[in-house]
Design a protein around this motif. Structure first.
Motif, mmCIF file in Angstrom:
data_model
loop_
_atom_site.group_PDB
_atom_site.id
_atom_site.type_symbol
_atom_site.label_atom_id
_atom_site.label_comp_id
_atom_site.label_asym_id
_atom_site.label_seq_id
_atom_site.Cartn_x
_atom_site.Cartn_y
_atom_site.Cartn_z
ATOM 1 N N ALA A 135 29.751 -44.839 58.172
ATOM 2 C CA ALA A 135 28.344 -44.836 57.764
ATOM 3 C C ALA A 135 28.138 -45.422 56.378
ATOM 4 O O ALA A 135 27.056 -45.906 56.054
ATOM 5 N N SER A 136 29.175 -45.404 55.539
ATOM 6 C CA SER A 136 29.016 -45.870 54.156
ATOM 7 C C SER A 136 28.934 -47.384 54.039
ATOM 8 O O SER A 136 28.390 -47.898 53.060
ATOM 9 N N ARG A 137 29.540 -48.114 55.016
ATOM 10 C CA ARG A 137 29.617 -49.584 54.937
ATOM 11 C C ARG A 137 30.131 -50.020 53.561
ATOM 12 O O ARG A 137 29.537 -50.877 52.894
ATOM 13 N N ALA A 138 31.269 -49.464 53.185
ATOM 14 C CA ALA A 138 31.765 -49.696 51.824
ATOM 15 C C ALA A 138 32.404 -51.061 51.646
ATOM 16 O O ALA A 138 32.351 -51.629 50.559
ATOM 17 N N TYR A 139 33.050 -51.611 52.694
ATOM 18 C CA TYR A 139 33.612 -52.954 52.647
ATOM 19 C C TYR A 139 34.404 -53.225 51.361
ATOM 20 O O TYR A 139 33.858 -53.717 50.371
ATOM 21 N N ASN A 160 26.913 -61.305 51.645
ATOM 22 C CA ASN A 160 27.078 -61.007 53.067
ATOM 23 C C ASN A 160 27.020 -59.528 53.422
ATOM 24 O O ASN A 160 27.418 -59.163 54.532
ATOM 25 N N PHE A 161 26.498 -58.676 52.546
ATOM 26 C CA PHE A 161 26.479 -57.257 52.881
ATOM 27 C C PHE A 161 25.794 -56.994 54.222
ATOM 28 O O PHE A 161 26.267 -56.183 55.025
ATOM 29 N N ASP A 162 24.690 -57.664 54.505
ATOM 30 C CA ASP A 162 23.945 -57.439 55.738
ATOM 31 C C ASP A 162 24.538 -58.141 56.959
ATOM 32 O O ASP A 162 24.064 -57.943 58.081
ATOM 33 N N ASN A 163 25.565 -58.951 56.764
ATOM 34 C CA ASN A 163 26.144 -59.755 57.844
ATOM 35 C C ASN A 163 27.374 -59.048 58.413
ATOM 36 O O ASN A 163 28.498 -59.274 57.980
ATOM 37 N N THR A 164 27.166 -58.178 59.386
ATOM 38 C CA THR A 164 28.279 -57.386 59.908
ATOM 39 C C THR A 164 29.362 -58.259 60.543
ATOM 40 O O THR A 164 30.545 -57.918 60.496
ATOM 41 N N ALA A 165 28.972 -59.398 61.127
ATOM 42 C CA ALA A 165 29.963 -60.284 61.745
ATOM 43 C C ALA A 165 30.957 -60.801 60.703
ATOM 44 O O ALA A 165 32.138 -61.010 61.008
ATOM 45 N N TYR A 166 30.491 -61.016 59.490
ATOM 46 C CA TYR A 166 31.366 -61.490 58.412
ATOM 47 C C TYR A 166 32.488 -60.491 58.159
ATOM 48 O O TYR A 166 33.668 -60.856 58.082
ATOM 49 N N ASP A 197 16.406 -46.683 55.789
ATOM 50 C CA ASP A 197 16.411 -46.416 57.226
ATOM 51 C C ASP A 197 17.739 -46.786 57.870
ATOM 52 O O ASP A 197 17.844 -46.805 59.104
ATOM 53 N N GLY A 198 18.744 -47.083 57.065
ATOM 54 C CA GLY A 198 20.054 -47.468 57.580
ATOM 55 C C GLY A 198 20.404 -48.888 57.219
ATOM 56 O O GLY A 198 19.551 -49.690 56.814
ATOM 57 N N PHE A 199 21.677 -49.229 57.389
ATOM 58 C CA PHE A 199 22.162 -50.544 56.970
ATOM 59 C C PHE A 199 21.994 -51.616 58.043
ATOM 60 O O PHE A 199 22.033 -52.805 57.737
ATOM 61 N N ASP A 200 21.833 -51.214 59.296
ATOM 62 C CA ASP A 200 21.745 -52.210 60.358
ATOM 63 C C ASP A 200 20.400 -52.929 60.381
ATOM 64 O O ASP A 200 20.308 -54.067 60.823
ATOM 65 N N ASP A 201 19.364 -52.255 59.923
ATOM 66 C CA ASP A 201 18.018 -52.835 59.984
ATOM 67 C C ASP A 201 17.276 -52.485 58.697
ATOM 68 O O ASP A 201 16.599 -51.462 58.611
ATOM 69 N N PRO A 202 17.395 -53.307 57.653
ATOM 70 C CA PRO A 202 16.746 -52.988 56.380
ATOM 71 C C PRO A 202 15.259 -52.707 56.553
ATOM 72 O O PRO A 202 14.569 -53.344 57.347
ATOM 73 N N ALA A 203 14.776 -51.711 55.807
ATOM 74 C CA ALA A 203 13.389 -51.265 55.907
ATOM 75 C C ALA A 203 12.451 -52.299 55.279
ATOM 76 O O ALA A 203 12.860 -53.134 54.467
ATOM 77 N N PRO A 204 11.176 -52.236 55.617
ATOM 78 C CA PRO A 204 10.202 -53.145 54.989
ATOM 79 C C PRO A 204 10.158 -52.947 53.480
ATOM 80 O O PRO A 204 10.409 -51.841 52.973
#
Length: 603
Positions: free
Chosen positions: A188-192, A257-263, A516-523
């Motif tokens: 859940a942290s997406r610490a990368y 690339n934080f938002d680019n999970t494929a990376y 709202d989470g890392f997969d879909d940044p909030a407005p």
């Protein structure tokens, strides 16, 4: 207070040659290597140096092999893979000194693109296939018993956790220390790479590490002399390394690339659908930059195990201390401003010995709980088979102007603060490592120097009538509005002693676009928006004494530990245009701000 004064107050530039290796540093390396070689000979350790092990794509990786002189067959092996130089890195050589005299071979390898190895370095592209080829090579040697464990801290641990998903038949066990940076979309942290906290770049660590260690080929292994205290305040943050280092690194790519999970998935960071078949010891400390990732990785590997051995043996041991400083708190009698009883240290070498003996030599299975953890403030170890411990209950503390209580507020209210990116709230301790030429104090420190700042909201409880033991995951639900499209929230939970000391228990942070989470940044926000931001703190076990008070600081920065937000709408790493953020924190009986604490009954 100006930014320059903030920097002068919390940073000290390295005295000699900044991030680059000075002549004095090189002399110390040579002296240390000579001392190690003398000790190696005295301990009866043989060395085959610079074995070039071929990889599937033809690249060769430089490997040093250490073995006991008196034994040349049927040896179990410990593999250490690292980016820091196999011949000089002290931790790798410690594994040699400790375990070869006990009958193990130890192979120490420069990973791809580093020092003596070919190819191009990107953390951690190709590490799984390179590690698998190395394991196969070890098992095929006539001196090997075909069983290999991996060991080491930080990068040395992260490559282990990634290797565990490869299904390599010769890899029997891991001892992964400070390895939470391996977590990717599987946590859940997406610490990368421990590069991010709550979606905010860990600036001091990221800049420091890539400046010093980011070279991608063997001819660029050291940084250049830099006035680190001057550079860290420059804008935009996304080019701090490339503006000051002529050869390429992956610092800029990581920020973009934080938002680019494929990376991140392509680089090998742990994913939620990975499978694992290797038992592991997950060793870390409460104030390590990747401690949350350690808990997430152990849980993921247990959940996604394909063998009973891997499912039943993901053991987590968490002590006091900082990154890769597993015993230093006991030796020093404390970490930061937190006292630690020296006689409460665990014998980690004994635990490691029984672990290796079982998985590599068919010795008895060590009896270890799933979680063994040190309770800060109580100077004792505790254990559990689940995390949080089964007897923990969540306790809500409601925020009101200046105070926090367990009573629901009777009326709505609010408090305001203004955050200026050019005068950011300075870091005081916290999970900091790997800062190169920055001397930035880390760990649990007294927060009083920040208490009177205009850009911090402070909340304090009354004196506790009984001790309060926390064991688990703290969260803060902060209801806010602000006049900028995006900004950050930083929360520091404190143990306030009767003498006024405000000792940090743990710190958390969140970039609001990820509320709202890392997969879909909030407005992006407008001044009319009222939103709830959930700040997830790293796990902690801590005992607050009777008569002490709880405290909470809310701000929008912890600089330079974290990248400071310019408060704009775009990618912050590319922005050099600051704007003030006027932020309101809201309280009330229905949907006000609150702190959720994992409370354990008295033992």
């Amino acid at each position: 207070m100006t930014l320059r004064r903030v920097m002068a107050g919390c940073l000290v530039c390295a005295a000699v040659a900044g991030l680059g290796l000075s002549q004095l540093d090189r002399l110390r390396e040579v002296r240390g290597q000579l001392g190690f070689q003398a000790k190696r000979l005295a301990l009866g350790i043989t060395l085959d140096s610079n074995i070039m092990i071929p990889m599937p794509d033809g690249i060769t990786l430089a490997t040093d092999l250490y073995r006991p002189r008196a034994s040349d067959t049927d040896l179990p092996t410990i593999l250490i893979r690292l980016p820091y130089g196999k011949t000089t890195y002290g931790e790798a050589l410690r594994w040699v000194r400790t375990w070869v005299p006990r009958g193990y071979a130890v192979a120490v390898q420069d990973i791809r693109g580093r020092f003596g190895s070919g190819g191009t370095f990107t953390p951690y592209a190709d590490t799984v296939s390179d590690g698998a080829a190395t394991l196969d090579w070890i098992a095929a040697q006539d001196w090997s018993n075909g069983r290999v464990a991996m060991g080491g801290c930080s990068a040395l641990g992260e490559v282990q956790l990634m290797q565990a998903k490869a299904g390599a038949p010769h890899l029997r066990a891991l001892i992964a220390e400070g390895a939470g940076g391996a977590i990717g979309t599987g946590g859940a942290s997406r610490a990368y790479f421990a590069f991010f906290e709550g979606g905010i770049p860990n600036l001091a660590a990221a800049y420091g590490w890539f400046s010093a260690n980011g070279g991608k080929t063997g001819d660029h292994m050291h940084g250049v002399p830099i006035d680190a205290a001057e550079v860290i305040g420059q804008l935009p943050t996304g080019t701090l390394v490339s503006r000051n280092r002529s050869d390429p690194t992956d610092y800029d790519n990581f920020l973009r690339n934080f938002d680019n999970t494929a990376y991140w998935d392509a680089l090998g960071y742990l994913k939620s659908d990975d499978s694992f078949d290797t038992p592991a010891l997950h060793i870390n400390t409460w104030h390590d930059i990747g401690v949350r990732g350690t808990f997430e990785a152990a849980a993921l590997m247990r959940k996604r195990a394909v063998t009973d051995a891997a499912r039943n043996h993901q053991h987590v041991i968490i002590g006091p201390g900082l990154h890769c400083d597993l015993q230093a708190a006991f030796a020093a009698g404390g970490v930061g401003d937190l006292a630690v009883a020296p006689d409460s240290a665990l014998d980690l070498d004994a635990i490691y010995a029984s672990w290796l003996n079982h998985w590599l030599l068919d010795g008895p299975l060590p009896r270890l709980p799933q979680y063994t953890y040190f309770v800060n403030g109580a100077d004792r170890w505790d254990s559990s088979d689940v995390w949080p411990p089964a007897d923990v209950t969540m306790q809500t503390w409601y925020l009101e102007p200046g105070k926090m209580t367990q009573n629901i507020p009777k009326a709505a209210g609010s408090a305001d603060f203004t955050y200026d990116p050019m005068d950011p709230t300075p870091s005081i301790g916290g999970p900091i490592c790997c800062t190169g030429g920055l001397n930035l104090p880390a760990g649990p420190l007294d927060q009083r120097p920040n208490a009177a700042r205009h850009d911090i909201l402070g909340f304090t409880s009354g004196p506790l009538s009984d001790p309060l033991t926390l064991a688990g995951n703290i969260t803060a639900e902060i209801v806010i509005s602000t006049d900028v499209p995006d900004t950050d929230l930083v929360a520091v939970l404190m143990d306030i002693a009767p003498d006024g000391t405000m000792l940090a228990i743990q710190q958390g942070a969140l970039r609001l676009r990820y509320r709202d989470g890392f997969d879909d940044p909030a407005p992006l926000l407008t001044p009319d928006d009222l939103v709830t931001a959930t700040i997830a703190f790293p796990p902690i076990a801590y005992r607050v004494a009777e008569g002490h008070r709880l405290g909470l600081h809310i701000s929008s920065a912890s600089f330079p530990r974290l990248e400071r937000h310019m408060n704009g709408p775009g990618l912050n790493a590319q922005s050099d245009t600051p704007r003030l953020a006027h932020t309101t924190v809201w309280f009330g009986p229905a949907s006000g701000s609150a702190l959720m604490l994992p409370v354990q009954p008295a033992h």
